[in-house]
Design an enzyme around this catalytic site. Structure first.
Site, PDB file in Angstrom:
ATOM      1  CD  GLN A  12      11.398  21.466  -3.605  1.00  0.00           C
ATOM      2  OE1 GLN A  12      11.652  21.878  -4.739  1.00  0.00           O
ATOM      3  NE2 GLN A  12      10.414  20.616  -3.362  1.00  0.00           N
ATOM      4  CD  GLU A  24       9.451  18.250  -6.315  1.00  0.00           C
ATOM      5  OE1 GLU A  24       9.869  18.558  -5.187  1.00  0.00           O
ATOM      6  OE2 GLU A  24       9.803  18.826  -7.354  1.00  0.00           O
ATOM      7  NE  ARG A  25      10.417  13.304   0.851  1.00  0.00           N
ATOM      8  CZ  ARG A  25      11.528  12.846   1.408  1.00  0.00           C
ATOM      9  NH1 ARG A  25      11.481  11.810   2.216  1.00  0.00           N
ATOM     10  NH2 ARG A  25      12.697  13.412   1.139  1.00  0.00           N
ATOM     11  CG  ASN A  81       9.775  19.019   0.416  1.00  0.00           C
ATOM     12  OD1 ASN A  81      10.145  19.343  -0.705  1.00  0.00           O
ATOM     13  ND2 ASN A  81      10.060  17.839   0.964  1.00  0.00           N
ATOM     14  CB  CYS A 128      16.395  19.933  -4.039  1.00  0.00           C
ATOM     15  SG  CYS A 128      15.387  20.902  -5.188  1.00  0.00           S
ATOM     16  N   GLY A 129      17.697  18.288  -6.959  1.00  0.00           N
ATOM     17  CA  GLY A 129      18.603  18.454  -8.087  1.00  0.00           C
ATOM     18  C   GLY A 129      18.561  19.845  -8.684  1.00  0.00           C
ATOM     19  CG  ASN A 130      15.405  21.226 -11.131  1.00  0.00           C
ATOM     20  OD1 ASN A 130      16.203  21.024 -12.043  1.00  0.00           O
ATOM     21  ND2 ASN A 130      14.163  20.755 -11.146  1.00  0.00           N
ATOM     22  CG  ASN A 166      11.728  22.280  -8.854  1.00  0.00           C
ATOM     23  OD1 ASN A 166      12.602  21.432  -8.723  1.00  0.00           O
ATOM     24  ND2 ASN A 166      10.854  22.522  -7.910  1.00  0.00           N
ATOM     25  CG  HIS A 168      12.924   9.956  -6.592  1.00  0.00           C
ATOM     26  ND1 HIS A 168      12.178  11.008  -7.059  1.00  0.00           N
ATOM     27  CD2 HIS A 168      14.028  10.495  -6.012  1.00  0.00           C
ATOM     28  CE1 HIS A 168      12.793  12.148  -6.781  1.00  0.00           C
ATOM     29  NE2 HIS A 168      13.928  11.866  -6.138  1.00  0.00           N
ATOM     30  CB  CYS A 207      11.022  16.653  -9.663  1.00  0.00           C
ATOM     31  SG  CYS A 207      11.822  15.824  -8.268  1.00  0.00           S
ATOM     32  N   GLY A 208      14.336  17.621 -10.468  1.00  0.00           N
ATOM     33  CA  GLY A 208      15.623  17.149 -10.984  1.00  0.00           C
ATOM     34  C   GLY A 208      15.973  15.759 -10.499  1.00  0.00           C
ATOM     35  CB  SER A 209      16.161  14.203  -7.144  1.00  0.00           C
ATOM     36  OG  SER A 209      14.940  14.714  -6.628  1.00  0.00           O
ATOM     37  N   GLY A 210      13.916  13.630  -9.459  1.00  0.00           N
ATOM     38  CA  GLY A 210      12.910  12.739 -10.050  1.00  0.00           C
ATOM     39  C   GLY A 210      13.273  12.364 -11.485  1.00  0.00           C
TER      40      GLY A 210
HETATM   41  N1  LIG Z   1      10.323  17.082  -2.733  1.00  0.00           N
HETATM   42  C1  LIG Z   1      11.620  16.478  -2.698  1.00  0.00           C
HETATM   43  C2  LIG Z   1      12.739  17.488  -2.639  1.00  0.00           C
HETATM   44  C3  LIG Z   1      12.832  18.401  -3.845  1.00  0.00           C
HETATM   45  C4  LIG Z   1      13.201  17.726  -5.162  1.00  0.00           C
HETATM   46  C5  LIG Z   1      13.492  18.732  -6.243  1.00  0.00           C
HETATM   47  N2  LIG Z   1      12.496  19.596  -6.660  1.00  0.00           N
HETATM   48  C6  LIG Z   1      14.487  18.310  -7.288  1.00  0.00           C
HETATM   49  O1  LIG Z   1      14.702  19.095  -8.232  1.00  0.00           O
HETATM   50  O2  LIG Z   1      15.120  17.271  -7.137  1.00  0.00           O
HETATM   51  C7  LIG Z   1      11.747  15.523  -1.498  1.00  0.00           C
HETATM   52  O3  LIG Z   1      11.048  15.707  -0.486  1.00  0.00           O
HETATM   53  O4  LIG Z   1      12.558  14.611  -1.578  1.00  0.00           O
END
Ligand SMILES: N[C@@H](CCC[C@H](N)C(=O)O)C(=O)O
Length: 276
Positions: free
Chosen positions: A46, A206-207, A65, A74-76, A13, A157, A215-218
């Site tokens: 990102q 990802e949005r 984005n 964005c966790g990562n 990512n 999410h 996707c870390g937050s995902g």
């Molecule tokens: N696309 C996400 C933001 C990025 C998330 C990311 N890659 C992660 O690692 O969490 C959004 O628009 O919320």
């Protein structure tokens, strides 16, 4: 204006990271989008700008984005810029400030970086949803998937649970679900196959970015939603196309995410070569 950039990634990512801590940079959404575009610019999932953190934080991280939209989390990227801050300070901890809050990180003995992503928000207004709904069972479906759970990790999410990830056409259904009217701010869409209570397989649409390697937050949302559904333990390995993250939803409500970070290369970018 020619300035240095870093290309960093967490499990593939990837991020263009600019440093605006010394002086503000002329970065509009259109310029960020053009630099993030893999055909016309440097290319990344990102676009990250480090700004002065203020009291109590090592730095502030602004997240865009590739479509130019700003994200709350964005966790990562958090783990990547925390790693930079730790390299600079020589310490094993750093706090990254974001629009969604302060995120403390630490470098673990194996060299991976763990971030405290804070507590998920589980209410429908917080996700946000356009109308009242049970976030554990959203009234939402697309070809081959239905009944997702939702939460906010600082960004929205929805997580679908499926028997076989390989059977899904995520590139087709991902954008439809991202833009569903149920999500007034759109949403990141995760697809989870539960391999074991402590092992989830995840692919995220990802949005504002589309399919990414991780996707870390995902991954945090996937673990939280799986645990809420009784499908997993509160701690699990989440395997993404780009590699594994270790996610733990602590009893105090905070979600911890640990994994690898890397700098792929560094270079110079001429901001004036892109739209103002
Ligand atoms: N696309 C996400 C933001 C990025 C998330 C990311 N890659 C992660 O690692 O969490 C959004 O628009 O919320």
């Amino acid at each position: 204006m020619i300035i240095p950039f870093r290309k960093m990634h967490g499990l593939g990512n990837d991020f263009v990271v600019l440093d605006a801590r010394g002086a503000a940079l002329p970065i509009s959404p259109a310029r960020a989008a053009a630099i993030a575009d893999r055909r016309t610019g440097i290319g990344c999932d990102q676009f990250i700008v480090m700004e002065p953190g203020g009291a109590g934080a090592d730095l502030f991280m602004r997240i865009r984005n590739p479509d130019g939209s700003e994200a709350g989390a964005c966790g990562n990227a958090t783990r990547c810029v925390a790693s930079l801050a730790m390299d600079e300070s020589g310490l094993d901890g750093a706090t990254v400030r974001t629009v969604a809050g302060d995120l403390p990180s630490e470098r673990l003995p194996d060299g991976t970086v763990r971030v405290d992503m804070g507590a998920p928000a589980l209410g429908w207004q917080a996700v946000p949803l356009a109308r009242e709904a049970d976030t554990l069972h959203l009234p939402l479906a697309a070809a081959g998937v239905s009944d997702p759970a939702a939460c906010s990790m600082g960004n929205p999410h929805a997580t679908f649970f499926v028997p076989d990830l390989a059977a899904l056409d995520i590139a087709r259904i991902g954008p439809l679900l991202e833009h569903d009217p149920l999500f007034p701010d759109r949403a990141n869409i995760g697809f989870v196959q539960v391999l074991a209570p402590d092992h989830l397989r995840l692919v995220v649409w990802e949005r504002g970015a589309g399919l990414t390697l991780a996707c870390g937050s995902g991954a945090c949302a996937a673990l939280v939603n799986a645990a809420r559904r009784g499908l997993s333990a509160r701690e699990a390995t989440v395997s993404l196309p780009g590699g594994d993250l270790r996610i733990a939803w602590r009893d105090d409500g905070h979600v911890l995410m640990a994994g690898a970070v890397a700098t792929a290369f560094t270079g110079m970018v001429d901001l004036d070569a892109f739209p103002a």
